[in-house]
Design an enzyme around this catalytic site. Structure first.
Site, mmCIF file in Angstrom:
data_model
loop_
_atom_site.group_PDB
_atom_site.id
_atom_site.type_symbol
_atom_site.label_atom_id
_atom_site.label_comp_id
_atom_site.label_asym_id
_atom_site.label_seq_id
_atom_site.Cartn_x
_atom_site.Cartn_y
_atom_site.Cartn_z
ATOM 1 N N GLY A 24 46.420 104.775 -20.722
ATOM 2 C CA GLY A 24 45.051 105.117 -20.787
ATOM 3 C C GLY A 24 45.019 106.208 -22.609
ATOM 4 N N HIS B 266 54.396 103.354 -9.801
ATOM 5 C CA HIS B 266 53.325 103.458 -10.962
ATOM 6 C C HIS B 266 53.949 104.663 -11.350
ATOM 7 C CE1 HIS B 266 49.897 104.219 -13.381
ATOM 8 N NE2 HIS B 266 49.763 103.224 -13.651
ATOM 9 N N GLU C 92 55.605 99.831 -18.476
ATOM 10 C CA GLU C 92 55.042 100.341 -18.508
ATOM 11 C C GLU C 92 54.960 102.089 -19.682
ATOM 12 O OE1 GLU C 92 50.654 99.380 -16.963
ATOM 13 O OE2 GLU C 92 51.826 100.525 -15.036
ATOM 14 N N ASN D 99 44.274 97.196 -12.539
ATOM 15 C CA ASN D 99 44.782 98.214 -12.048
ATOM 16 C C ASN D 99 43.638 98.871 -11.766
ATOM 17 O OD1 ASN D 99 45.727 100.355 -10.721
ATOM 18 N ND2 ASN D 99 47.482 100.876 -12.245
ATOM 19 N N TRP D 100 42.424 98.842 -10.901
ATOM 20 C CA TRP D 100 41.442 99.807 -10.641
ATOM 21 C C TRP D 100 41.887 101.176 -10.879
ATOM 22 C CZ3 TRP D 100 36.584 97.054 -8.561
ATOM 23 C CH2 TRP D 100 35.744 95.796 -9.667
ATOM 24 N N LYS D 101 42.811 101.505 -10.425
ATOM 25 C CA LYS D 101 42.938 103.554 -9.876
ATOM 26 C C LYS D 101 42.524 104.183 -8.562
ATOM 27 C CE LYS D 101 45.972 103.249 -14.270
ATOM 28 N NZ LYS D 101 46.576 104.084 -15.526
ATOM 29 N N GLU E 171 52.194 106.979 -12.575
ATOM 30 C CA GLU E 171 51.476 108.135 -11.814
ATOM 31 C C GLU E 171 51.544 108.525 -10.619
ATOM 32 O OE1 GLU E 171 47.248 105.941 -12.314
ATOM 33 O OE2 GLU E 171 47.559 105.866 -14.797
ATOM 34 N N GLY F 253 44.613 98.616 -17.095
ATOM 35 C CA GLY F 253 44.214 99.655 -16.472
ATOM 36 C C GLY F 253 42.960 99.929 -16.951
ATOM 37 N N GLY F 254 42.352 100.696 -17.709
ATOM 38 C CA GLY F 254 40.934 101.141 -18.558
ATOM 39 C C GLY F 254 39.971 99.797 -18.757
ATOM 40 N N SER G 273 47.397 100.968 -22.442
ATOM 41 C CA SER G 273 46.720 100.678 -23.677
ATOM 42 C C SER G 273 46.232 99.431 -24.186
ATOM 43 C CB SER G 273 46.442 101.015 -24.687
ATOM 44 O OG SER G 273 46.730 102.569 -24.697
HETATM 45 P P1 PGA Z 1 45.876 101.449 -18.637
HETATM 46 O O1 PGA Z 1 46.542 101.580 -18.310
HETATM 47 O O2 PGA Z 1 45.410 99.850 -19.587
HETATM 48 O O3 PGA Z 1 44.157 102.456 -19.020
HETATM 49 O O4 PGA Z 1 46.172 102.508 -20.496
HETATM 50 C C1 PGA Z 1 47.712 100.764 -17.338
HETATM 51 C C2 PGA Z 1 47.932 101.324 -16.031
HETATM 52 O O5 PGA Z 1 48.519 102.903 -15.732
HETATM 53 O O6 PGA Z 1 48.424 100.646 -15.523
#
Ligand code: PGA
Length: 249
Positions: free
Chosen positions: A173, A97, A167, A11-13, A99, A233-234, A212
Protein backbone atom coordinates in the site's frame (compact mmCIF):
# COMPACT_ATOMS: atom_id res chain seq x y z
CA UNK A 1 8.05 -31.25 -14.28
CA UNK A 2 5.72 -28.64 -15.77
CA UNK A 3 5.55 -25.27 -14.07
CA UNK A 4 2.27 -24.70 -12.20
CA UNK A 5 -0.13 -22.10 -13.56
CA UNK A 6 0.56 -18.74 -11.94
CA UNK A 7 -2.08 -17.34 -9.59
CA UNK A 8 -3.18 -13.71 -9.55
CA UNK A 9 -5.28 -13.09 -6.45
CA UNK A 10 -6.96 -9.82 -5.48
CA UNK A 11 -7.16 -8.95 -1.79
CA UNK A 12 -9.96 -6.43 -1.30
CA UNK A 13 -9.16 -6.07 2.43
CA UNK A 14 -11.90 -4.07 4.23
CA UNK A 15 -13.23 -2.53 1.01
CA UNK A 16 -16.39 -3.18 -0.91
CA UNK A 17 -20.15 -2.97 -0.50
CA UNK A 18 -22.62 -4.83 -2.69
CA UNK A 19 -22.18 -2.26 -5.47
CA UNK A 20 -18.56 -3.37 -5.85
CA UNK A 21 -19.75 -6.74 -7.17
CA UNK A 22 -20.02 -5.02 -10.54
CA UNK A 23 -16.18 -4.83 -10.58
CA UNK A 24 -16.00 -8.57 -9.82
CA UNK A 25 -18.48 -9.27 -12.62
CA UNK A 26 -16.42 -7.15 -15.02
CA UNK A 27 -13.26 -9.06 -14.06
CA UNK A 28 -15.00 -12.41 -14.63
CA UNK A 29 -16.37 -11.25 -17.99
CA UNK A 30 -12.88 -10.18 -19.11
CA UNK A 31 -11.32 -13.45 -17.89
CA UNK A 32 -13.92 -15.53 -19.67
CA UNK A 33 -13.71 -13.47 -22.88
CA UNK A 34 -9.97 -14.05 -23.10
CA UNK A 35 -8.75 -16.77 -20.71
CA UNK A 36 -5.41 -15.65 -19.24
CA UNK A 37 -2.32 -17.76 -18.58
CA UNK A 38 -2.87 -17.33 -14.84
CA UNK A 39 -5.58 -18.59 -12.53
CA UNK A 40 -7.51 -15.63 -11.14
CA UNK A 41 -9.12 -15.21 -7.72
CA UNK A 42 -10.76 -12.42 -5.73
CA UNK A 43 -10.80 -12.30 -1.93
CA UNK A 44 -13.53 -9.87 -0.83
CA UNK A 45 -14.53 -9.04 2.75
CA UNK A 46 -16.42 -11.86 4.46
CA UNK A 47 -19.76 -10.11 3.95
CA UNK A 48 -19.38 -10.39 0.18
CA UNK A 49 -17.99 -13.92 -0.12
CA UNK A 50 -21.34 -15.66 -0.66
CA UNK A 51 -22.72 -13.02 -3.00
CA UNK A 52 -19.52 -12.88 -5.02
CA UNK A 53 -19.35 -16.67 -5.22
CA UNK A 54 -22.93 -16.69 -6.53
CA UNK A 55 -22.21 -13.89 -8.99
CA UNK A 56 -19.05 -15.58 -10.30
CA UNK A 57 -20.29 -19.19 -10.29
CA UNK A 58 -19.32 -20.92 -13.53
CA UNK A 59 -16.80 -18.21 -14.47
CA UNK A 60 -13.03 -18.51 -14.52
CA UNK A 61 -12.61 -16.46 -11.33
CA UNK A 62 -12.38 -18.18 -7.93
CA UNK A 63 -13.42 -16.57 -4.65
CA UNK A 64 -11.41 -16.62 -1.43
CA UNK A 65 -11.59 -15.44 2.15
CA UNK A 66 -9.05 -13.13 3.81
CA UNK A 67 -8.64 -15.03 7.10
CA UNK A 68 -10.24 -17.79 9.15
CA UNK A 69 -10.24 -19.03 12.69
CA UNK A 70 -8.19 -22.13 13.54
CA UNK A 71 -11.08 -23.72 15.46
CA UNK A 72 -13.96 -25.35 13.55
CA UNK A 73 -16.73 -23.67 15.59
CA UNK A 74 -17.48 -22.27 19.04
CA UNK A 75 -17.70 -19.16 21.17
CA UNK A 76 -15.51 -16.84 19.10
CA UNK A 77 -17.61 -13.73 18.58
CA UNK A 78 -16.91 -11.99 15.31
CA UNK A 79 -14.70 -14.71 13.86
CA UNK A 80 -15.28 -16.96 10.87
CA UNK A 81 -14.46 -20.66 10.47
CA UNK A 82 -12.85 -22.15 7.37
CA UNK A 83 -15.89 -24.38 6.79
CA UNK A 84 -18.10 -21.25 6.82
CA UNK A 85 -16.01 -19.71 4.02
CA UNK A 86 -16.24 -22.94 2.05
CA UNK A 87 -19.98 -23.12 2.72
CA UNK A 88 -20.31 -19.58 1.36
CA UNK A 89 -18.60 -20.63 -1.88
CA UNK A 90 -14.94 -19.76 -1.24
CA UNK A 91 -12.31 -22.17 -2.52
CA UNK A 92 -9.25 -20.33 -1.17
CA UNK A 93 -8.22 -18.32 1.87
CA UNK A 94 -5.43 -15.81 2.54
CA UNK A 95 -3.70 -16.58 5.85
CA UNK A 96 -0.98 -14.79 7.80
CA UNK A 97 -1.30 -11.47 5.98
CA UNK A 98 1.05 -8.95 7.59
CA UNK A 99 -1.92 -6.77 8.56
CA UNK A 100 -3.07 -9.70 10.71
CA UNK A 101 0.39 -10.64 11.94
CA UNK A 102 0.99 -7.03 13.04
CA UNK A 103 -2.53 -5.91 13.98
CA UNK A 104 -3.72 -9.07 15.73
CA UNK A 105 -0.44 -10.54 16.97
CA UNK A 106 -0.76 -13.62 14.76
CA UNK A 107 2.22 -15.92 15.21
CA UNK A 108 3.63 -18.53 12.83
CA UNK A 109 2.19 -21.21 15.13
CA UNK A 110 -1.32 -19.75 14.96
CA UNK A 111 -1.09 -19.33 11.19
CA UNK A 112 0.00 -22.97 10.83
CA UNK A 113 -3.10 -24.01 12.82
CA UNK A 114 -5.28 -21.87 10.55
CA UNK A 115 -3.69 -23.50 7.50
CA UNK A 116 -4.62 -26.92 8.90
CA UNK A 117 -8.20 -25.71 9.47
CA UNK A 118 -8.35 -24.42 5.90
CA UNK A 119 -7.16 -27.75 4.52
CA UNK A 120 -9.73 -29.62 6.62
CA UNK A 121 -12.43 -27.42 5.07
CA UNK A 122 -11.09 -28.08 1.58
CA UNK A 123 -9.78 -24.53 1.05
CA UNK A 124 -6.54 -23.76 -0.80
CA UNK A 125 -4.40 -21.57 1.49
CA UNK A 126 -2.39 -18.56 0.32
CA UNK A 127 0.12 -18.09 3.13
CA UNK A 128 1.75 -14.66 3.44
CA UNK A 129 5.25 -13.90 4.65
CA UNK A 130 7.38 -10.77 4.54
CA UNK A 131 9.87 -8.61 6.38
CA UNK A 132 9.39 -5.17 7.92
CA UNK A 133 11.55 -2.24 6.84
CA UNK A 134 13.49 -2.50 10.10
CA UNK A 135 14.20 -6.16 9.45
CA UNK A 136 15.35 -5.42 5.90
CA UNK A 137 17.58 -2.58 6.99
CA UNK A 138 19.01 -4.84 9.68
CA UNK A 139 20.00 -7.42 7.03
CA UNK A 140 17.55 -9.98 8.40
CA UNK A 141 15.19 -10.35 5.41
CA UNK A 142 16.09 -13.87 4.37
CA UNK A 143 16.23 -15.17 7.95
CA UNK A 144 12.84 -13.63 8.79
CA UNK A 145 11.09 -14.77 5.62
CA UNK A 146 12.44 -18.32 5.58
CA UNK A 147 11.67 -18.59 9.31
CA UNK A 148 8.06 -17.55 8.62
CA UNK A 149 7.83 -20.10 5.80
CA UNK A 150 9.10 -22.90 8.05
CA UNK A 151 6.89 -21.86 10.96
CA UNK A 152 3.65 -21.10 9.11
CA UNK A 153 3.50 -24.10 6.79
CA UNK A 154 2.48 -27.29 8.61
CA UNK A 155 3.48 -30.76 7.39
CA UNK A 156 -0.20 -31.32 6.55
CA UNK A 157 0.39 -29.26 3.38
CA UNK A 158 2.40 -32.11 1.84
CA UNK A 159 0.80 -33.01 -1.47
CA UNK A 160 -1.87 -30.29 -1.12
CA UNK A 161 -2.54 -27.28 -3.36
CA UNK A 162 -1.33 -24.08 -1.71
CA UNK A 163 0.74 -21.00 -2.46
CA UNK A 164 3.07 -18.70 -0.57
CA UNK A 165 2.87 -14.93 -0.99
CA UNK A 166 6.04 -12.88 -0.36
CA UNK A 167 4.85 -9.45 0.70
CA UNK A 168 7.46 -7.07 2.12
CA UNK A 169 5.51 -5.17 4.80
CA UNK A 170 7.04 -1.85 3.71
CA UNK A 171 5.86 -2.36 0.12
CA UNK A 172 2.19 -2.93 0.97
CA UNK A 173 0.00 0.00 0.00
CA UNK A 174 2.99 2.35 -0.17
CA UNK A 175 3.78 2.43 -3.88
CA UNK A 176 7.28 1.22 -2.99
CA UNK A 177 8.59 -2.06 -4.34
CA UNK A 178 11.86 -3.91 -3.82
CA UNK A 179 14.27 -4.04 -6.72
CA UNK A 180 13.78 -6.95 -9.10
CA UNK A 181 17.00 -8.47 -7.75
CA UNK A 182 15.68 -8.25 -4.18
CA UNK A 183 12.41 -9.95 -5.15
CA UNK A 184 14.25 -12.71 -7.00
CA UNK A 185 16.64 -13.28 -4.10
CA UNK A 186 13.81 -13.73 -1.59
CA UNK A 187 11.79 -15.96 -3.92
CA UNK A 188 14.81 -18.21 -4.47
CA UNK A 189 15.28 -18.49 -0.70
CA UNK A 190 11.59 -19.36 -0.26
CA UNK A 191 11.86 -21.98 -3.02
CA UNK A 192 14.79 -23.74 -1.38
CA UNK A 193 13.00 -23.68 1.99
CA UNK A 194 9.87 -25.18 0.40
CA UNK A 195 11.99 -27.92 -1.17
CA UNK A 196 13.63 -28.68 2.17
CA UNK A 197 10.19 -28.94 3.76
CA UNK A 198 8.18 -30.67 1.04
CA UNK A 199 10.73 -32.21 -1.32
CA UNK A 200 9.73 -32.33 -4.98
CA UNK A 201 6.22 -31.01 -4.18
CA UNK A 202 7.88 -27.84 -2.89
CA UNK A 203 9.35 -27.24 -6.35
CA UNK A 204 5.90 -26.68 -7.84
CA UNK A 205 4.27 -24.48 -5.18
CA UNK A 206 3.52 -21.03 -6.67
CA UNK A 207 5.34 -18.22 -4.87
CA UNK A 208 3.39 -15.01 -5.38
CA UNK A 209 4.79 -11.51 -4.96
CA UNK A 210 2.65 -8.89 -3.26
CA UNK A 211 3.17 -5.22 -2.39
CA UNK A 212 2.25 -2.32 -4.70
CA UNK A 213 1.79 -4.50 -7.77
CA UNK A 214 0.16 -2.46 -10.53
CA UNK A 215 -0.27 -2.73 -14.30
CA UNK A 216 2.91 -0.70 -14.87
CA UNK A 217 5.20 -3.05 -12.91
CA UNK A 218 3.38 -6.39 -13.28
CA UNK A 219 5.13 -7.63 -16.40
CA UNK A 220 8.65 -7.21 -15.04
CA UNK A 221 7.78 -8.66 -11.63
CA UNK A 222 5.79 -11.59 -13.00
CA UNK A 223 8.60 -12.35 -15.43
CA UNK A 224 11.12 -12.98 -12.65
CA UNK A 225 12.44 -16.45 -11.94
CA UNK A 226 10.42 -18.11 -9.17
CA UNK A 227 7.64 -15.50 -9.21
CA UNK A 228 4.50 -17.57 -9.74
CA UNK A 229 1.86 -14.88 -9.56
CA UNK A 230 0.80 -11.88 -7.51
CA UNK A 231 -1.29 -10.97 -4.49
CA UNK A 232 -2.77 -7.59 -5.32
CA UNK A 233 -4.39 -5.18 -2.87
CA UNK A 234 -5.33 -1.67 -4.01
CA UNK A 235 -5.08 -2.42 -7.73
CA UNK A 236 -7.56 -5.32 -7.44
CA UNK A 237 -10.48 -3.02 -6.59
CA UNK A 238 -10.93 -1.77 -10.13
CA UNK A 239 -11.46 -4.24 -12.97
CA UNK A 240 -9.33 -2.28 -15.44
CA UNK A 241 -6.30 -2.14 -13.13
CA UNK A 242 -6.62 -5.75 -12.05
CA UNK A 243 -7.00 -6.99 -15.63
CA UNK A 244 -3.90 -4.97 -16.56
CA UNK A 245 -2.00 -7.10 -14.03
CA UNK A 246 -3.64 -10.39 -15.05
CA UNK A 247 -2.61 -9.70 -18.64
CA UNK A 248 1.01 -9.47 -17.54
CA UNK A 249 1.15 -13.02 -16.19
P1 PGA B 1 -1.14 -3.54 -2.16
O1 PGA B 1 -1.49 -4.70 -1.07
O2 PGA B 1 -1.18 -4.21 -3.51
O3 PGA B 1 -2.24 -2.53 -1.99
O4 PGA B 1 0.21 -3.04 -1.83
C1 PGA B 1 -1.03 -6.01 -1.24
C2 PGA B 1 -1.51 -6.86 -0.09
O5 PGA B 1 -1.54 -6.40 1.05
O6 PGA B 1 -1.87 -8.05 -0.30
Amino acid sequence: MTAPRPLIAGNWKMNGLAAALSEARAIAAAVDASPPAARVALCPPATLVARMADALAGTGVAVGGQDCRAEASGAFTGDIAAAMLADAGATMVILGHSERRAGYGETDLLIAAKVEAALTAGLEPIVCVGETLEEREGGRTLAVVTGQVRGSLPAALAGKAFSVAYEPVWAIGTGLTPTLEQIEQVHLAIRSTLMQQFGEHGAGVPILYGGSVKPSNAVEILGLKEVGGALVGGASLKAADFMGIVAGA
